[in-house]
Design a protein around this motif. Structure first.
Motif, PDB file in Angstrom:
ATOM      1  N   ALA A  21       3.627  -4.338   1.996  1.00 30.44           N
ATOM      2  CA  ALA A  21       2.400  -4.806   2.013  1.00 30.44           C
ATOM      3  C   ALA A  21       1.518  -3.482   2.035  1.00 30.44           C
ATOM      4  O   ALA A  21       0.332  -3.571   1.171  1.00 30.44           O
ATOM      5  CB  ALA A  21       2.128  -5.651   3.167  1.00 30.44           C
TER       6      ALA A  21
ATOM      7  N   THR B 214      -1.266  -2.257  -0.666  1.00 28.61           N
ATOM      8  CA  THR B 214      -2.829  -2.003  -0.213  1.00 28.61           C
ATOM      9  C   THR B 214      -3.321  -0.676  -0.531  1.00 28.61           C
ATOM     10  O   THR B 214      -4.415  -0.488  -0.984  1.00 28.61           O
ATOM     11  CB  THR B 214      -2.911  -2.105   1.382  1.00 28.61           C
ATOM     12  OG1 THR B 214      -2.410  -3.532   1.768  1.00 28.61           O
ATOM     13  CG2 THR B 214      -4.336  -1.998   1.943  1.00 28.61           C
TER      14      THR B 214
ATOM     15  N   ASP C  35       6.721  -4.708   5.877  1.00 25.31           N
ATOM     16  CA  ASP C  35       5.388  -4.346   6.335  1.00 25.31           C
ATOM     17  C   ASP C  35       5.146  -3.236   5.225  1.00 25.31           C
ATOM     18  O   ASP C  35       3.993  -3.370   4.774  1.00 25.31           O
ATOM     19  CB  ASP C  35       5.180  -3.877   7.798  1.00 25.31           C
ATOM     20  CG  ASP C  35       5.007  -5.103   8.642  1.00 25.31           C
ATOM     21  OD1 ASP C  35       4.570  -6.074   8.377  1.00 25.31           O
ATOM     22  OD2 ASP C  35       4.779  -4.743   9.843  1.00 25.31           O
TER      23      ASP C  35
END
Lengths: 534, 534
Positions: free
Chosen positions: A507, A511, A504
């Motif tokens: 990611a 981002t 997570d």
């Protein structure tokens, strides 16, 4: 001719035994992984059902195709495409069945523009009345259509195309005319040999409201035009069509040029779902969003994104299997007895192939996401909501560029990792490479369309900065707003993302990185000002 | 067939006027630059003399060659190669003249292995007696030879080849025998259709001194072998030859496989300038340096390095000219009137093409340096001095890898920068790319042979560290010793190199960087320990 070589065997360990041992060492269930990746839309069931049907047909054998001349190879591709259509009729295949068969036959269909761009354009841009007339003819292949947009002088800049469609108020006809050589339609597939109709994209010229003898361009619009005689298959008077010659790949595609000389088509030729001309008054009605005329291109880009995973998967599969079997040199630190080292065990091979194996999975999930975005947008679109069109267009542009670059470069990396044998036809990577090398430039050059995404993101960021209180329109908006409201919050510091242990957080980091880069580009015109975010 | 398109012209400004204006803006003298780059060895004079001769021959026209089948294309290549030989005889061309003509004709000659590897191997590895017999036959093309070293199972690891050459003491003959399928000779050019002789590289098996019924391998050795009947051109009994099938490029080359079944060749077949067997006693004399048997490969690698500049120059020339002519979109910050922007004026095109233009010049000077190293080494070699052989071998390995990677990737970058037209045959980059894509893997895979250079450098550095007082043997030695003696000298600090303004300092920085990387690799087994140099 039997000779002594019939009795020879490969040196041991041979390929099958090596692969069997490699497979024994893995505890991954191939079936389960296959279902996870490919069960969507019935892919595996469809493959199992259609494969035996196409395998029975001698025409699909690839054995000698690489030795053929270009005309012979085109004829073979045409015969295969016709057989595929006959099989589709015989087995009552739906569209997904037909595409699966095409994928398994692994040849570019000369009818591809008919079954993709031509039909899609009519479906999306023809009026209901036009669709009622054309769709039965198209679906039954009673007419065969091409898509004639790109010209010798203009590809990326569609607004710059030169072919004219001048509306003649008295005759109530359009006059298609190529004023220059660079106005030649160019690259148009399915056109050189097989199409009798085409979607022709031309500058719509209408009489100026003030001085009717002067014409004003209203930009490129699509027309559906008969271009060849239905009996003789000769181009109609005022139309010249020819083959554009050899290409890198796509040897079974009849890419062509086409020019018009004062060629008259009726009022009904202009696809008029969005833009139209009143035949009596000559009054032009604009599309609500000019972007909708590029719908078919976006469809093709989304398909290219979705397709990249299968292409790279094939190249990586070849590379992994071959380098597992291929042995060369004994381990310099070993005992130098027994079989030589598998090439795949060299770190210089692993650093090339294993990241591409991972890339294949990334392309897979990216392709699924692209398809979801496309389908959702089309659904909104059918309901008259065009708000998500710009989002889909920018996603399809950015991902088309990223995915085709990864896949095209990946095929070549795999090919070179096979050493000398990668240069041989037996590698299976030659036609794959030759055909796929069109993808980084076709349907929007990768370097060019990446800027469409960049421009879109900068516009979104600028709007988010200027109007922080507007509701987020989509996921990108939401992320931009989150970033802007928290950007001087120390909690955003990158080191707090545990990128080594948390998927997570990886990611999240990507981002954040992407958002910061957009912010700096939008605010400072460059990413060099990264440190000045706060 | 005349039609309305005959009267059409391109939209303005057209290509010729654009190029003329671009050229007017440059104050570089093309002639002077041409002489600076290419006057060596009479290149320009030779080109001017030979170009009109080959231009007159219709057989060399490229107009339709991309449409031919593989067999037709091979026959065309063969006809061209024969014509070139006839022209050479007629005009009394020397070797450099002949090579210039080949370069201008721009087709891979099916005789290339005869005129390169075959003749070079005989010249370098045959005894004087053997040369006296074979050279007149080879030079007059009364025999045509191939070079059969690579096998299906072994390319890079030459020592692993499986073909056996067993010496039979009683018969005083060698018996060539392929024990497995993977022992098939493979990829060997000029062999599938045209050669009647070949250099065949095989494991030399000699009776063990202790037990004469057992055989011991003495490693790969070259044999000159007749393989086809001189009248019927059929492979001799015990020899099987066949085409290996389609390839990425090299369509005019008859790359082949070959196997032997207890095929007997006389004592005189073994090339015996360095290694030899006494036919009466069976006693084997080793070469002074085993490395000399790879002389022909080093020759080919040096040639590849020297050739890369011309290949990339061609691709870059196409790209610069096309992107100067091609226009697409108006400048978004401009007035949007007049002609669109030249594609070359976009920074996204410049960052791809201009570094490759610079690379072409770098490859040029690198190629000249490689040639000098090769010629000097050959001269030493003729005088019996083999000391510089390892240096030449490692230079040719490292530079072959670097230069072919730069050129191959550069062609593709140029091709993609042409957008869609780069995929078309008119770009001139398709056969260039297809043929050149063999180079990163042929004659030593780039990833593999780079390690030969690395191993050589680490060995040299280790020796320099261990024996600091030995005299420097060559330039690399000298630089290593300079670095070692001064490595804790603050004067070495990089910032003192004025890399922005001084060309010399750029070169010094690169030298220092390379030296530091070798030092760290040699001392710490990695470059990660860079900070621990002192």
């Amino acid at each position: 001719m039997p000779d002594f070589t019939d009795r020879l065997r490969p040196s041991q360990p041979d390929g099958p035994s090596t692969l069997a041992r490699e497979r024994e060492q893995s505890n991954i269930s191939v079936d389960e992984l296959g279902r996870h990746l490919l069960a969507d839309n019935g892919f595996l069931e469809r493959q199992a059902r259609i494969l035996p049907i196409v395998q029975r047909e001698a025409l699909f054998s690839k054995e000698k195709q690489q030795n053929l001349s270009r005309p012979e190879r085109f004829k073979l591709g045409l015969a295969r495409a016709k057989l595929l259509r006959r099989l589709a009729d015989k087995h009552d295949w739906g569209n997904l069945d037909y595409k699966m068969a095409q994928y398994l036959v692994d040849d570019v269909s000369p009818y591809m523009l008919h079954t993709e761009m031509f039909i899609t354009t009519v479906r999306e841009q023809a009026s209901k009345h036009q669709q009622a007339h054309w769709m039965p003819l198209i679906e039954s292949w009673r007419i065969i259509g091409a898509y004639a947009q790109t010209e010798l002088g203009h590809g990326s800049n569609v607004r710059g195309i030169e072919l004219e469609a001048r509306w003649e108020t008295d005759a109530k006809e359009f006059v298609l005319h190529s004023p220059t050589l660079t106005a030649s339609k160019w690259w148009n597939g399915s056109l050189g040999r097989i199409a009798n109709h085409a979607i022709v994209v031309a500058q719509l010229l209408l009489p100026s409201q003030g001085s009717p003898r002067q014409y004003v361009s209203h930009g490129p619009h699509p027309f559906i035009v008969q271009i060849r005689d239905m009996k003789t298959h000769q181009p109609l008077d005022g139309v010249v069509i020819g083959d554009i010659g050899p290409k890198y790949g796509y040897v079974t595609m009849d890419n062509a040029y086409m020019l018009f000389h004062n060629f008259r088509v009726p009022h009904s030729a202009m696809l008029s779902r969005y833009a139209s001309i009143n035949p009596d008054t000559g009054i032009y009605t604009r599309p609500e969003l000019p972007a909708v005329v590029y719908g078919a291109l976006t469809y093709v880009r989304a398909n290219i994104v979705h397709h990249a995973r299968l292409v790279l998967a094939r190249a990586v599969t070849v590379a992994v299997r071959y380098t597992a079997i291929r042995r060369q040199f004994h381990d310099r630190d070993g005992e130098r007895t027994g079989p030589e080292m598998a090439v795949l065990d060299y770190s210089t091979v692993q650093i090339r192939i294993l990241p591409l194996l991972a890339t294949t999975f990334a392309l897979h999930y990216t392709g699924l996401a692209m398809r979801t975005i496309y389908e959702n947008t089309r659904n909104e679109f059918e309901r008259g909501n065009f708000q998500t069109l710009a989002h889909m267009h920018s996603m399809s542009s950015g991902l088309k560029s990223l995915c085709t670059t990864l896949a095209a470069d990946g095929i070549e990396t795999c090919r070179r990792a096979l050493g000398g044998h990668g240069f041989g036809g037996g590698s299976g990577l030659i036609q794959l490479n030759n055909d796929y090398l069109s993808k980084p430039t076709v349907e929007g050059d990768n370097w060019m369309i990446t800027q469409q995404l960049a421009a879109y993101l900068i516009k979104k960021m600028t709007a988010a900065v200027q109007s922080p209180n507007n509701a987020a329109a989509d996921e990108i908006d939401r992320r931009f707003k989150e970033f802007l409201s928290a950007r001087c919050d120390p909690g955003l510091n990158l080191p707090q993302h545990d990128v080594l242990d948390s998927d997570d957080d990886i990611a999240k980091s990507f981002t954040l990185r992407a958002t910061v880069l957009v912010f700096c580009s939008a605010r400072f015109g460059s990413v060099g000002a990264l440190l000045g975010v706060c």
